[in-house]
Design a protein around this motif. Structure first.
Motif, PDB file in Angstrom:
ATOM      1  N   THR A 180       0.835  -1.205   0.000  1.00 22.75           N
ATOM      2  CA  THR A 180       0.000   0.000   0.000  1.00 22.75           C
ATOM      3  C   THR A 180       0.870   1.256   0.000  1.00 22.75           C
ATOM      4  O   THR A 180       0.572   2.231  -0.701  1.00 22.75           O
ATOM      5  CB  THR A 180      -0.930   0.008   1.217  1.00 22.75           C
ATOM      6  OG1 THR A 180      -1.782  -1.146   1.163  1.00 22.75           O
ATOM      7  CG2 THR A 180      -1.790   1.262   1.250  1.00 22.75           C
ATOM      8  N   ALA A 181       1.955   1.249   0.780  1.00 26.60           N
ATOM      9  CA  ALA A 181       2.838   2.420   0.831  1.00 26.60           C
ATOM     10  C   ALA A 181       3.460   2.698  -0.527  1.00 26.60           C
ATOM     11  O   ALA A 181       3.515   3.847  -0.983  1.00 26.60           O
ATOM     12  CB  ALA A 181       3.927   2.198   1.881  1.00 26.60           C
TER      13      ALA A 181
ATOM     14  N   VAL B  91      -6.633   2.950   2.842  1.00 26.19           N
ATOM     15  CA  VAL B  91      -6.174   4.339   2.853  1.00 26.19           C
ATOM     16  C   VAL B  91      -5.815   4.817   1.452  1.00 26.19           C
ATOM     17  O   VAL B  91      -5.797   6.026   1.186  1.00 26.19           O
ATOM     18  CB  VAL B  91      -4.974   4.503   3.811  1.00 26.19           C
ATOM     19  CG1 VAL B  91      -3.722   3.843   3.243  1.00 26.19           C
ATOM     20  CG2 VAL B  91      -4.722   5.960   4.125  1.00 26.19           C
ATOM     21  N   SER B  92      -5.564   3.894   0.534  1.00 24.21           N
ATOM     22  CA  SER B  92      -5.208   4.301  -0.834  1.00 24.21           C
ATOM     23  C   SER B  92      -6.335   5.069  -1.500  1.00 24.21           C
ATOM     24  O   SER B  92      -6.090   5.895  -2.389  1.00 24.21           O
ATOM     25  CB  SER B  92      -4.846   3.076  -1.679  1.00 24.21           C
ATOM     26  OG  SER B  92      -5.978   2.261  -1.936  1.00 24.21           O
ATOM     27  N   THR B  93      -7.575   4.826  -1.102  1.00 21.73           N
ATOM     28  CA  THR B  93      -8.705   5.534  -1.706  1.00 21.73           C
ATOM     29  C   THR B  93      -8.879   6.938  -1.133  1.00 21.73           C
ATOM     30  O   THR B  93      -9.779   7.670  -1.550  1.00 21.73           O
ATOM     31  CB  THR B  93     -10.013   4.745  -1.520  1.00 21.73           C
ATOM     32  OG1 THR B  93     -10.332   4.640  -0.134  1.00 21.73           O
ATOM     33  CG2 THR B  93      -9.891   3.355  -2.122  1.00 21.73           C
ATOM     34  N   LEU B  94      -8.019   7.300  -0.171  1.00 24.33           N
ATOM     35  CA  LEU B  94      -7.997   8.661   0.364  1.00 24.33           C
ATOM     36  C   LEU B  94      -6.711   9.386  -0.012  1.00 24.33           C
ATOM     37  O   LEU B  94      -6.479  10.503   0.456  1.00 24.33           O
ATOM     38  CB  LEU B  94      -8.116   8.634   1.896  1.00 24.33           C
ATOM     39  CG  LEU B  94      -9.364   7.990   2.498  1.00 24.33           C
ATOM     40  CD1 LEU B  94      -9.264   7.978   4.019  1.00 24.33           C
ATOM     41  CD2 LEU B  94     -10.612   8.710   2.048  1.00 24.33           C
TER      42      LEU B  94
ATOM     43  N   LYS C  78       3.494  11.377  -0.464  1.00 23.39           N
ATOM     44  CA  LYS C  78       4.708  10.579  -0.664  1.00 23.39           C
ATOM     45  C   LYS C  78       5.506  10.428   0.626  1.00 23.39           C
ATOM     46  O   LYS C  78       6.271   9.472   0.781  1.00 23.39           O
ATOM     47  CB  LYS C  78       5.572  11.175  -1.765  1.00 23.39           C
ATOM     48  CG  LYS C  78       6.213  12.511  -1.436  1.00 23.39           C
ATOM     49  CD  LYS C  78       7.092  12.969  -2.601  1.00 23.39           C
ATOM     50  CE  LYS C  78       7.775  14.294  -2.287  1.00 23.39           C
ATOM     51  NZ  LYS C  78       8.647  14.734  -3.393  1.00 23.39           N
ATOM     52  N   LYS C  79       5.340  11.348   1.580  1.00 26.34           N
ATOM     53  CA  LYS C  79       6.010  11.225   2.870  1.00 26.34           C
ATOM     54  C   LYS C  79       5.075  10.726   3.961  1.00 26.34           C
ATOM     55  O   LYS C  79       5.439   9.886   4.787  1.00 26.34           O
ATOM     56  CB  LYS C  79       6.606  12.576   3.283  1.00 26.34           C
ATOM     57  CG  LYS C  79       7.784  13.023   2.420  1.00 26.34           C
ATOM     58  CD  LYS C  79       8.385  14.322   2.951  1.00 26.34           C
ATOM     59  CE  LYS C  79       9.593  14.745   2.118  1.00 26.34           C
ATOM     60  NZ  LYS C  79      10.185  16.015   2.609  1.00 26.34           N
ATOM     61  N   ASN C  80       3.857  11.255   3.981  1.00 31.44           N
ATOM     62  CA  ASN C  80       2.959  10.973   5.101  1.00 31.44           C
ATOM     63  C   ASN C  80       2.320   9.586   5.050  1.00 31.44           C
ATOM     64  O   ASN C  80       2.086   8.979   6.101  1.00 31.44           O
ATOM     65  CB  ASN C  80       1.862  12.033   5.165  1.00 31.44           C
ATOM     66  CG  ASN C  80       2.377  13.356   5.698  1.00 31.44           C
ATOM     67  OD1 ASN C  80       3.365  13.392   6.442  1.00 31.44           O
ATOM     68  ND2 ASN C  80       1.745  14.453   5.331  1.00 31.44           N
ATOM     69  N   LEU C  81       2.051   9.052   3.867  1.00 32.32           N
ATOM     70  CA  LEU C  81       1.410   7.747   3.791  1.00 32.32           C
ATOM     71  C   LEU C  81       2.283   6.619   4.347  1.00 32.32           C
ATOM     72  O   LEU C  81       1.818   5.838   5.187  1.00 32.32           O
ATOM     73  CB  LEU C  81       0.993   7.447   2.348  1.00 32.32           C
ATOM     74  CG  LEU C  81      -0.397   7.963   1.938  1.00 32.32           C
ATOM     75  CD1 LEU C  81      -0.582   7.866   0.433  1.00 32.32           C
ATOM     76  CD2 LEU C  81      -1.496   7.187   2.653  1.00 32.32           C
TER      77      LEU C  81
END
Length: 475
Positions: A77-78, A222-225, A233-236
Protein backbone atom coordinates in the motif's frame (compact mmCIF):
# COMPACT_ATOMS: atom_id res chain seq x y z
CA UNK A 1 8.47 1.78 6.09
CA UNK A 2 8.90 5.24 7.50
CA UNK A 3 11.62 6.43 5.11
CA UNK A 4 10.97 7.82 1.62
CA UNK A 5 13.29 9.16 -1.01
CA UNK A 6 13.20 12.86 -1.60
CA UNK A 7 12.84 12.77 -5.39
CA UNK A 8 9.93 14.21 -7.31
CA UNK A 9 7.21 12.07 -8.81
CA UNK A 10 7.98 10.78 -12.27
CA UNK A 11 4.74 10.26 -14.08
CA UNK A 12 2.57 10.52 -11.01
CA UNK A 13 2.24 14.08 -9.80
CA UNK A 14 0.46 15.05 -6.63
CA UNK A 15 -2.73 16.70 -7.86
CA UNK A 16 -4.43 19.47 -5.94
CA UNK A 17 -8.03 19.46 -7.05
CA UNK A 18 -9.36 22.98 -7.69
CA UNK A 19 -12.39 22.41 -5.50
CA UNK A 20 -10.35 21.66 -2.39
CA UNK A 21 -8.22 24.06 -0.41
CA UNK A 22 -4.95 22.69 0.98
CA UNK A 23 -6.24 23.25 4.53
CA UNK A 24 -8.74 20.44 3.87
CA UNK A 25 -5.96 17.92 3.23
CA UNK A 26 -5.39 15.27 5.90
CA UNK A 27 -2.10 15.65 7.81
CA UNK A 28 0.05 12.92 9.39
CA UNK A 29 -1.51 12.53 12.87
CA UNK A 30 -5.15 12.36 11.72
CA UNK A 31 -4.04 9.99 8.94
CA UNK A 32 -2.49 7.59 11.48
CA UNK A 33 -5.75 7.39 13.39
CA UNK A 34 -7.80 7.06 10.20
CA UNK A 35 -5.70 4.03 9.21
CA UNK A 36 -5.98 2.72 12.78
CA UNK A 37 -9.75 2.87 12.44
CA UNK A 38 -9.82 1.48 8.91
CA UNK A 39 -8.01 -1.60 10.21
CA UNK A 40 -8.79 -1.94 13.89
CA UNK A 41 -10.24 0.70 16.19
CA UNK A 42 -9.11 -1.27 19.24
CA UNK A 43 -9.56 -4.84 20.51
CA UNK A 44 -13.34 -4.86 20.12
CA UNK A 45 -14.21 -7.96 18.10
CA UNK A 46 -11.08 -10.01 18.85
CA UNK A 47 -12.83 -11.96 21.62
CA UNK A 48 -14.01 -14.65 19.18
CA UNK A 49 -10.39 -15.67 18.56
CA UNK A 50 -10.13 -16.90 22.16
CA UNK A 51 -13.54 -18.56 21.98
CA UNK A 52 -12.57 -20.31 18.75
CA UNK A 53 -9.05 -21.47 19.61
CA UNK A 54 -8.13 -20.69 23.23
CA UNK A 55 -5.64 -18.17 24.69
CA UNK A 56 -2.39 -19.52 23.28
CA UNK A 57 -3.47 -19.65 19.63
CA UNK A 58 -5.26 -16.32 19.96
CA UNK A 59 -2.11 -14.60 21.24
CA UNK A 60 0.10 -16.43 18.76
CA UNK A 61 -2.22 -15.42 15.93
CA UNK A 62 -1.99 -11.72 16.73
CA UNK A 63 1.82 -11.97 16.80
CA UNK A 64 2.38 -14.09 13.68
CA UNK A 65 -0.53 -12.99 11.50
CA UNK A 66 0.68 -9.36 11.19
CA UNK A 67 4.02 -10.63 9.85
CA UNK A 68 2.34 -12.87 7.28
CA UNK A 69 -0.43 -10.51 6.25
CA UNK A 70 -0.41 -6.98 7.66
CA UNK A 71 3.22 -6.08 6.97
CA UNK A 72 3.18 -7.16 3.30
CA UNK A 73 -0.17 -5.45 2.70
CA UNK A 74 0.99 -2.23 4.37
CA UNK A 75 4.28 -2.23 2.41
CA UNK A 76 2.48 -2.73 -0.91
CA UNK A 77 0.00 0.00 0.00
CA UNK A 78 2.84 2.42 0.83
CA UNK A 79 4.57 1.86 -2.51
CA UNK A 80 1.50 1.86 -4.72
CA UNK A 81 -0.32 4.73 -3.01
CA UNK A 82 2.65 7.04 -3.35
CA UNK A 83 2.91 6.14 -7.04
CA UNK A 84 -0.81 6.73 -7.54
CA UNK A 85 -1.86 9.47 -5.07
CA UNK A 86 -5.49 9.64 -6.16
CA UNK A 87 -8.81 8.54 -4.72
CA UNK A 88 -9.40 5.54 -6.96
CA UNK A 89 -6.53 3.88 -5.05
CA UNK A 90 -6.19 0.15 -5.68
CA UNK A 91 -8.61 0.43 -8.61
CA UNK A 92 -5.95 2.38 -10.54
CA UNK A 93 -3.25 -0.11 -9.54
CA UNK A 94 -5.20 -3.01 -11.03
CA UNK A 95 -6.34 -0.98 -14.06
CA UNK A 96 -2.75 -0.02 -14.85
CA UNK A 97 -1.53 -3.60 -14.52
CA UNK A 98 -4.43 -5.63 -15.91
CA UNK A 99 -6.71 -3.21 -17.75
CA UNK A 100 -9.89 -1.28 -16.90
CA UNK A 101 -12.17 -4.33 -16.86
CA UNK A 102 -10.29 -5.93 -13.98
CA UNK A 103 -9.83 -2.53 -12.36
CA UNK A 104 -13.61 -2.24 -12.25
CA UNK A 105 -13.92 -5.73 -10.74
CA UNK A 106 -11.41 -4.72 -8.08
CA UNK A 107 -13.43 -1.60 -7.30
CA UNK A 108 -16.71 -3.50 -7.15
CA UNK A 109 -15.46 -6.26 -4.85
CA UNK A 110 -13.55 -3.95 -2.51
CA UNK A 111 -16.39 -1.40 -2.31
CA UNK A 112 -18.93 -4.12 -1.57
CA UNK A 113 -16.58 -5.69 0.97
CA UNK A 114 -16.14 -2.28 2.63
CA UNK A 115 -19.88 -1.64 2.82
CA UNK A 116 -20.44 -5.11 4.29
CA UNK A 117 -17.67 -4.38 6.79
CA UNK A 118 -19.28 -1.08 7.73
CA UNK A 119 -22.56 -2.86 8.51
CA UNK A 120 -20.71 -4.53 11.40
CA UNK A 121 -20.12 -1.43 13.44
CA UNK A 122 -23.70 -0.60 14.44
CA UNK A 123 -24.02 -4.28 15.45
CA UNK A 124 -20.85 -4.19 17.57
CA UNK A 125 -21.92 -0.83 19.01
CA UNK A 126 -25.21 -2.30 20.26
CA UNK A 127 -23.65 -5.61 21.38
CA UNK A 128 -21.43 -3.69 23.80
CA UNK A 129 -24.33 -1.60 25.09
CA UNK A 130 -26.93 -4.36 25.47
CA UNK A 131 -25.59 -5.61 28.82
CA UNK A 132 -26.09 -2.13 30.27
CA UNK A 133 -29.11 -1.17 28.13
CA UNK A 134 -31.05 -4.42 27.45
CA UNK A 135 -33.66 -2.59 25.35
CA UNK A 136 -31.24 -2.30 22.39
CA UNK A 137 -30.67 -6.06 22.25
CA UNK A 138 -33.51 -6.69 19.77
CA UNK A 139 -36.72 -5.45 18.23
CA UNK A 140 -37.72 -1.93 17.25
CA UNK A 141 -35.30 -0.15 19.66
CA UNK A 142 -32.37 -1.96 18.03
CA UNK A 143 -33.53 -1.09 14.50
CA UNK A 144 -34.09 2.54 15.51
CA UNK A 145 -30.64 2.72 17.14
CA UNK A 146 -28.96 1.39 13.96
CA UNK A 147 -30.82 3.93 11.84
CA UNK A 148 -30.01 6.91 14.07
CA UNK A 149 -26.35 5.93 14.39
CA UNK A 150 -26.00 5.52 10.62
CA UNK A 151 -27.60 8.90 9.90
CA UNK A 152 -25.49 10.81 12.45
CA UNK A 153 -22.17 9.30 11.35
CA UNK A 154 -23.05 9.71 7.68
CA UNK A 155 -23.62 13.40 8.31
CA UNK A 156 -20.18 13.72 9.93
CA UNK A 157 -18.63 12.17 6.81
CA UNK A 158 -20.52 14.68 4.70
CA UNK A 159 -19.00 17.58 6.68
CA UNK A 160 -15.48 16.81 5.50
CA UNK A 161 -12.26 14.80 5.91
CA UNK A 162 -10.70 17.30 8.31
CA UNK A 163 -13.53 16.74 10.79
CA UNK A 164 -13.37 12.97 10.30
CA UNK A 165 -9.61 12.94 10.88
CA UNK A 166 -9.60 14.94 14.09
CA UNK A 167 -12.66 13.14 15.45
CA UNK A 168 -10.75 9.89 14.80
CA UNK A 169 -7.92 11.15 17.04
CA UNK A 170 -10.27 12.00 19.91
CA UNK A 171 -12.16 8.73 19.59
CA UNK A 172 -8.92 6.76 19.32
CA UNK A 173 -7.44 8.17 22.52
CA UNK A 174 -10.71 7.63 24.39
CA UNK A 175 -10.98 4.04 23.10
CA UNK A 176 -7.42 3.02 24.01
CA UNK A 177 -7.22 4.50 27.54
CA UNK A 178 -9.55 2.06 29.37
CA UNK A 179 -7.57 -0.94 28.12
CA UNK A 180 -4.36 0.61 29.42
CA UNK A 181 -6.06 1.04 32.81
CA UNK A 182 -7.42 -2.52 32.65
CA UNK A 183 -3.93 -3.81 31.87
CA UNK A 184 -2.42 -2.19 34.98
CA UNK A 185 -5.28 -3.42 37.19
CA UNK A 186 -4.83 -6.98 35.89
CA UNK A 187 -1.11 -7.25 36.70
CA UNK A 188 -1.46 -8.62 40.27
CA UNK A 189 -3.95 -11.25 39.09
CA UNK A 190 -2.09 -12.50 36.03
CA UNK A 191 -1.07 -16.14 35.92
CA UNK A 192 1.17 -16.67 32.85
CA UNK A 193 0.25 -20.35 32.66
CA UNK A 194 -3.22 -19.32 31.47
CA UNK A 195 -1.69 -17.88 28.31
CA UNK A 196 -0.40 -21.34 27.32
CA UNK A 197 -3.75 -23.14 27.33
CA UNK A 198 -4.34 -24.84 23.97
CA UNK A 199 -6.44 -27.76 22.69
CA UNK A 200 -5.80 -28.46 19.02
CA UNK A 201 -8.68 -30.93 18.97
CA UNK A 202 -11.15 -28.20 19.90
CA UNK A 203 -10.51 -25.36 17.47
CA UNK A 204 -13.00 -23.67 15.19
CA UNK A 205 -10.46 -22.89 12.48
CA UNK A 206 -12.89 -21.03 10.25
CA UNK A 207 -13.99 -18.62 13.00
CA UNK A 208 -10.41 -18.29 14.27
CA UNK A 209 -8.91 -17.38 10.89
CA UNK A 210 -11.82 -15.15 9.89
CA UNK A 211 -11.50 -13.23 13.17
CA UNK A 212 -7.75 -12.74 12.73
CA UNK A 213 -8.19 -11.81 9.09
CA UNK A 214 -10.97 -9.32 9.76
CA UNK A 215 -9.08 -7.62 12.59
CA UNK A 216 -5.80 -7.27 10.68
CA UNK A 217 -6.75 -6.39 7.11
CA UNK A 218 -7.88 -3.30 5.17
CA UNK A 219 -4.46 -1.62 5.20
CA UNK A 220 -5.01 -0.83 1.53
CA UNK A 221 -8.18 1.17 2.26
CA UNK A 222 -6.17 4.34 2.85
CA UNK A 223 -5.21 4.30 -0.83
CA UNK A 224 -8.71 5.53 -1.71
CA UNK A 225 -8.00 8.66 0.36
CA UNK A 226 -4.56 9.32 -1.14
CA UNK A 227 -5.89 12.29 -3.08
CA UNK A 228 -7.02 13.91 0.18
CA UNK A 229 -3.67 13.50 1.99
CA UNK A 230 -1.20 16.36 2.43
CA UNK A 231 2.18 15.35 0.95
CA UNK A 232 1.23 11.67 0.47
CA UNK A 233 4.71 10.58 -0.66
CA UNK A 234 6.01 11.22 2.87
CA UNK A 235 2.96 10.97 5.10
CA UNK A 236 1.41 7.75 3.79
CA UNK A 237 4.37 5.42 4.52
CA UNK A 238 4.96 6.98 7.94
CA UNK A 239 1.29 6.77 8.87
CA UNK A 240 1.10 3.11 7.83
CA UNK A 241 4.12 2.25 10.00
CA UNK A 242 2.84 4.01 13.12
CA UNK A 243 -0.68 2.66 12.65
CA UNK A 244 0.69 -0.89 12.30
CA UNK A 245 2.45 -0.59 15.66
CA UNK A 246 -0.70 0.82 17.30
CA UNK A 247 -2.91 -1.94 15.92
CA UNK A 248 -0.73 -4.88 16.97
CA UNK A 249 -0.10 -3.55 20.48
CA UNK A 250 -3.77 -2.62 20.80
CA UNK A 251 -4.71 -6.28 20.33
CA UNK A 252 -1.99 -8.09 22.25
CA UNK A 253 -2.07 -6.14 25.54
CA UNK A 254 -5.82 -6.50 26.23
CA UNK A 255 -5.66 -10.20 25.31
CA UNK A 256 -2.74 -10.70 27.69
CA UNK A 257 -4.69 -8.98 30.47
CA UNK A 258 -8.02 -10.71 29.82
CA UNK A 259 -6.72 -14.25 29.34
CA UNK A 260 -4.05 -14.07 32.03
CA UNK A 261 -6.00 -12.45 34.87
CA UNK A 262 -9.25 -14.46 34.95
CA UNK A 263 -10.04 -18.20 34.67
CA UNK A 264 -10.78 -19.33 31.13
CA UNK A 265 -14.40 -19.78 30.04
CA UNK A 266 -14.14 -20.14 26.28
CA UNK A 267 -17.88 -20.02 25.67
CA UNK A 268 -17.96 -16.52 27.16
CA UNK A 269 -15.37 -15.16 24.73
CA UNK A 270 -17.64 -13.61 22.11
CA UNK A 271 -17.94 -10.03 20.86
CA UNK A 272 -18.64 -7.72 23.79
CA UNK A 273 -16.90 -9.89 26.41
CA UNK A 274 -14.19 -7.35 27.23
CA UNK A 275 -16.82 -5.28 29.04
CA UNK A 276 -17.53 -8.27 31.32
CA UNK A 277 -13.80 -8.74 31.92
CA UNK A 278 -13.55 -5.07 32.86
CA UNK A 279 -16.30 -5.50 35.46
CA UNK A 280 -14.56 -8.55 36.95
CA UNK A 281 -11.19 -6.81 37.16
CA UNK A 282 -12.12 -3.23 37.97
CA UNK A 283 -15.81 -3.00 38.76
CA UNK A 284 -18.87 -1.48 37.14
CA UNK A 285 -17.16 1.85 36.41
CA UNK A 286 -14.55 0.16 34.21
CA UNK A 287 -17.21 -1.85 32.41
CA UNK A 288 -19.09 1.33 31.58
CA UNK A 289 -15.87 2.93 30.38
CA UNK A 290 -15.11 -0.04 28.10
CA UNK A 291 -18.67 0.05 26.77
CA UNK A 292 -18.41 3.77 26.09
CA UNK A 293 -15.02 3.21 24.44
CA UNK A 294 -16.54 0.48 22.27
CA UNK A 295 -19.30 2.84 21.21
CA UNK A 296 -16.79 5.55 20.37
CA UNK A 297 -14.54 3.07 18.57
CA UNK A 298 -17.35 1.86 16.37
CA UNK A 299 -18.17 5.44 15.50
CA UNK A 300 -14.57 5.93 14.37
CA UNK A 301 -14.56 2.65 12.43
CA UNK A 302 -17.78 3.59 10.68
CA UNK A 303 -16.57 7.05 9.67
CA UNK A 304 -13.17 5.85 8.44
CA UNK A 305 -14.67 3.02 6.39
CA UNK A 306 -17.39 5.22 4.89
CA UNK A 307 -14.78 7.81 3.91
CA UNK A 308 -12.77 5.17 2.05
CA UNK A 309 -15.81 3.63 0.35
CA UNK A 310 -17.31 6.92 -0.79
CA UNK A 311 -14.02 8.44 -2.00
CA UNK A 312 -13.34 5.21 -3.91
CA UNK A 313 -16.59 5.71 -5.86
CA UNK A 314 -15.60 9.34 -6.48
CA UNK A 315 -12.17 8.26 -7.73
CA UNK A 316 -13.65 5.64 -10.06
CA UNK A 317 -16.07 8.24 -11.45
CA UNK A 318 -13.16 10.65 -12.05
CA UNK A 319 -11.46 7.85 -13.99
CA UNK A 320 -14.58 7.36 -16.15
CA UNK A 321 -15.40 3.92 -14.70
CA UNK A 322 -18.65 5.07 -13.11
CA UNK A 323 -21.23 7.71 -14.10
CA UNK A 324 -20.05 11.28 -13.65
CA UNK A 325 -22.68 12.12 -11.03
CA UNK A 326 -20.71 9.97 -8.55
CA UNK A 327 -17.81 12.44 -8.85
CA UNK A 328 -19.96 15.27 -7.50
CA UNK A 329 -18.58 16.85 -4.33
CA UNK A 330 -20.49 18.68 -1.65
CA UNK A 331 -19.52 22.21 -0.60
CA UNK A 332 -17.35 20.52 2.07
CA UNK A 333 -15.34 18.68 -0.62
CA UNK A 334 -16.87 15.28 0.22
CA UNK A 335 -18.37 12.79 -2.28
CA UNK A 336 -22.05 13.45 -1.66
CA UNK A 337 -23.55 10.71 -3.84
CA UNK A 338 -20.89 8.19 -2.83
CA UNK A 339 -21.70 8.74 0.84
CA UNK A 340 -25.40 8.18 0.20
CA UNK A 341 -24.69 4.97 -1.75
CA UNK A 342 -22.44 3.63 1.03
CA UNK A 343 -24.93 4.53 3.78
CA UNK A 344 -27.75 2.79 1.89
CA UNK A 345 -25.67 -0.37 1.61
CA UNK A 346 -24.96 -0.34 5.34
CA UNK A 347 -28.65 -0.08 6.20
CA UNK A 348 -29.55 -2.92 3.84
CA UNK A 349 -26.94 -5.25 5.34
CA UNK A 350 -27.21 -4.39 9.05
CA UNK A 351 -29.70 -7.22 9.70
CA UNK A 352 -26.98 -9.89 9.21
CA UNK A 353 -25.20 -11.50 12.18
CA UNK A 354 -21.63 -10.66 13.21
CA UNK A 355 -20.19 -13.98 11.97
CA UNK A 356 -22.12 -13.86 8.66
CA UNK A 357 -20.85 -10.37 7.91
CA UNK A 358 -17.22 -11.27 8.67
CA UNK A 359 -17.35 -14.37 6.47
CA UNK A 360 -18.97 -12.58 3.51
CA UNK A 361 -16.69 -9.54 3.55
CA UNK A 362 -13.55 -11.65 4.00
CA UNK A 363 -14.48 -13.77 0.98
CA UNK A 364 -14.87 -10.74 -1.31
CA UNK A 365 -11.84 -9.03 0.19
CA UNK A 366 -9.69 -12.07 -0.61
CA UNK A 367 -10.53 -11.86 -4.30
CA UNK A 368 -9.62 -8.18 -4.32
CA UNK A 369 -6.30 -8.80 -2.57
CA UNK A 370 -5.29 -11.44 -5.13
CA UNK A 371 -5.75 -8.82 -7.86
CA UNK A 372 -3.69 -6.33 -5.82
CA UNK A 373 -0.79 -8.74 -5.41
CA UNK A 374 -0.82 -9.48 -9.14
CA UNK A 375 -0.96 -5.75 -9.94
CA UNK A 376 1.94 -4.98 -7.58
CA UNK A 377 4.21 -7.56 -9.22
CA UNK A 378 3.12 -6.74 -12.77
CA UNK A 379 3.76 -3.00 -12.31
CA UNK A 380 7.21 -3.81 -10.90
CA UNK A 381 7.90 -5.76 -14.11
CA UNK A 382 6.04 -3.45 -16.51
CA UNK A 383 7.47 -0.15 -15.19
CA UNK A 384 10.82 -0.98 -13.56
CA UNK A 385 12.21 2.52 -14.22
CA UNK A 386 9.26 4.48 -12.84
CA UNK A 387 10.08 6.66 -9.83
CA UNK A 388 8.60 5.33 -6.61
CA UNK A 389 8.43 7.96 -3.82
CA UNK A 390 8.45 4.99 -1.46
CA UNK A 391 9.70 1.61 -2.62
CA UNK A 392 9.55 -1.73 -0.82
CA UNK A 393 13.27 -2.58 -0.50
CA UNK A 394 12.97 -5.84 -2.42
CA UNK A 395 13.64 -6.71 -6.03
CA UNK A 396 11.11 -8.42 -8.27
CA UNK A 397 11.99 -11.89 -6.97
CA UNK A 398 11.83 -10.69 -3.37
CA UNK A 399 8.48 -9.01 -4.00
CA UNK A 400 7.07 -12.26 -5.40
CA UNK A 401 8.32 -14.18 -2.38
CA UNK A 402 6.78 -11.59 -0.04
CA UNK A 403 3.38 -12.15 -1.66
CA UNK A 404 3.42 -15.97 -1.38
CA UNK A 405 2.55 -16.34 2.37
CA UNK A 406 -0.42 -13.94 2.29
CA UNK A 407 -1.66 -15.57 -0.93
CA UNK A 408 -1.49 -18.98 0.73
CA UNK A 409 -3.41 -17.55 3.67
CA UNK A 410 -6.08 -16.24 1.30
CA UNK A 411 -6.49 -19.73 -0.14
CA UNK A 412 -6.96 -21.17 3.37
CA UNK A 413 -9.57 -18.53 4.30
CA UNK A 414 -11.47 -19.19 1.06
CA UNK A 415 -11.29 -22.97 1.54
CA UNK A 416 -12.74 -22.73 5.05
CA UNK A 417 -15.71 -20.61 3.94
CA UNK A 418 -19.17 -22.11 4.36
CA UNK A 419 -21.28 -23.09 1.35
CA UNK A 420 -23.70 -20.24 2.11
CA UNK A 421 -20.87 -17.70 2.18
CA UNK A 422 -19.44 -19.10 -1.05
CA UNK A 423 -22.75 -18.94 -2.90
CA UNK A 424 -23.66 -15.43 -1.74
CA UNK A 425 -20.16 -14.12 -2.51
CA UNK A 426 -20.07 -15.73 -5.95
CA UNK A 427 -23.39 -14.08 -6.79
CA UNK A 428 -21.81 -10.74 -5.86
CA UNK A 429 -18.75 -11.50 -8.02
CA UNK A 430 -20.93 -12.45 -11.01
CA UNK A 431 -22.89 -9.21 -10.66
CA UNK A 432 -19.61 -7.29 -10.98
CA UNK A 433 -18.55 -9.30 -14.04
CA UNK A 434 -21.82 -8.38 -15.76
CA UNK A 435 -22.14 -4.84 -14.42
CA UNK A 436 -19.04 -3.43 -16.11
CA UNK A 437 -20.13 -4.32 -19.70
CA UNK A 438 -23.60 -3.00 -18.89
CA UNK A 439 -22.16 0.34 -17.79
CA UNK A 440 -20.03 0.52 -20.94
CA UNK A 441 -23.17 -0.02 -22.99
CA UNK A 442 -24.97 2.70 -21.02
CA UNK A 443 -22.03 5.01 -21.77
CA UNK A 444 -22.08 4.11 -25.47
CA UNK A 445 -25.84 4.79 -25.67
CA UNK A 446 -25.24 8.08 -23.80
CA UNK A 447 -27.93 7.21 -21.25
CA UNK A 448 -25.66 8.54 -18.50
CA UNK A 449 -22.70 10.89 -18.64
CA UNK A 450 -19.23 9.44 -18.11
CA UNK A 451 -16.09 11.59 -18.06
CA UNK A 452 -12.42 11.33 -17.10
CA UNK A 453 -10.94 14.14 -15.05
CA UNK A 454 -8.29 16.13 -16.93
CA UNK A 455 -6.38 16.60 -13.63
CA UNK A 456 -5.44 12.92 -13.44
CA UNK A 457 -2.09 11.82 -14.91
CA UNK A 458 -1.68 9.26 -17.70
CA UNK A 459 0.73 6.91 -16.01
CA UNK A 460 1.31 4.68 -19.04
CA UNK A 461 2.37 7.52 -21.30
CA UNK A 462 4.82 9.11 -18.88
CA UNK A 463 6.25 5.89 -17.45
CA UNK A 464 7.09 4.55 -20.89
CA UNK A 465 9.13 7.69 -21.60
CA UNK A 466 10.96 7.52 -18.29
CA UNK A 467 14.48 6.11 -18.49
CA UNK A 468 15.64 6.96 -14.99
CA UNK A 469 16.50 4.01 -12.72
CA UNK A 470 14.01 3.15 -10.03
CA UNK A 471 14.85 4.47 -6.58
CA UNK A 472 14.52 2.48 -3.39
CA UNK A 473 13.74 3.17 0.22
CA UNK A 474 14.88 1.37 3.32
CA UNK A 475 12.61 0.23 6.08
Amino acid sequence: MAECNGGDYVGINEVTLPRLDRTNKVSLIPLIFLIFYEVSGGPFGVEDSVGAAGPFLALLGFVVFPLIWSVPEALITAEMSTMFPENAGYVVWVSTALGPYWGFQQGWMKWLSGVIDNALYPILFLDYLKSGIPAVASGIPRVAAVLVLTVVLTYMNYRGMTIVGWVAILLGVFSILPFIVMGFISIPKIQPSRWLVVDLHDVDWSLYLNTLFWNLNYWDSVSTLAGEVHNPKKNLPKALLYALIMVVLGYIFPLLAGTGAIPLQRDSWTDGYFSDIAKILGGVWLRWWIQAAAAMSNMGLFMAEMSCDSFQLLGMAERGMLPAFLAKRSRHGTPLIGILFSASGVLLLSWLSFQEIIAAENFLYCFGMILEFIAFIRIRIKYPAASRPYKVPLGTAGSILMCIPPTALICVVLALSSLKTFLVSMVAVIIGLVLQPCLKRVEKKKLLKFSTSSDLPDFDGVANNNTQPAESSAL
